[in-house]
Scaffold this motif. Structure first.
Motif: not given
Length: 205
Positions: A3-9, A171-174
């Motif tokens: 899971p990836v939090l949104s900026d708002a979270e 599958d992505i890099l952040l």
């Protein structure tokens, strides 16, 4: 699982290069860091402490500590320790290798606070786009004299004490930004002989 939090979270923090990030100031003792975050680490070692996310599984951030020296004075912040006292179980005594002071903070790409420097969001972003934007910022301000590339291909901006790492989320890099105190900026991105403990490089390779 990823899971990836949104900026708002996310919590919203600002970074002040070479000084601190959000409520954390470089030079804080472990107890001061705990007090500033308002909760205890879930995992800690001799030179690091990781703080979990209260929302979803994952660490919000990892704080890295170095031994205190004669020149260190803990910032005047909640939980301040005075030399010789016990600070949350860690003895703080300048000149001795006990306890430690905050030297770097790595922000988790998936669930960590959104940290901005000069308005630029650095957490959980597309790596190539963020690297380009960060480079433009430091160049505009004449802070691009020392930009280095680590053995892992990460950019380290020495003049502002920022290492922009990447972290997997499925599958992505952040982007996983690391902010450092002046004492750790010179070889911040060196994976073999730099100041960051192996735990950082091994956990998010």
């Amino acid at each position: 699982m990823w899971p990836v939090l949104s900026d708002a979270e996310r919590d919203q923090w600002d970074a002040v290069p070479l000084v601190g990030v959000g409520p954390l100031l470089f030079g804080m003792t472990r107890g001061q860091v705990d007090a500033a975050l308002d909760y205890l680490p879930t995992v800690s070692g001799g030179d690091f402490a990781s703080y979990s996310s209260p929302q979803i599984w994952g660490d919000r951030l990892t704080a890295y500590f170095r031994p205190a020296t004669e020149d260190d004075t803990p910032p005047d912040a909640p939980g301040r320790a005075v030399p010789g006292q016990i600070d949350d179980g860690h003895e703080y005594w300048p000149g001795q290798r006990f306890g430690g002071v905050l030297a770097a903070v790595a922000i988790d790409a998936r669930v960590g606070p959104q940290v901005r420097w000069d308005g630029l969001a650095l957490t959980g972003q597309v790596p190539s786009v963020t690297d380009d934007a960060l480079y433009a910022r430091v160049k505009e301000r004449g802070l691009d004299q020392e930009i280095r590339i680590s053995q892992a291909g990460d950019y380290s901006y020495v003049d502002v004490g920022i290492l922009l790492r990447v972290q997997r989320a499925g599958d992505i890099l952040l982007t996983r930004p690391v902010f450092a105190a002046p004492a750790w900026t010179d070889r911040l991105g060196d994976t073999s002989e730099g100041p960051l403990p192996p735990q950082e490089w091994h956990t998010h390779a």
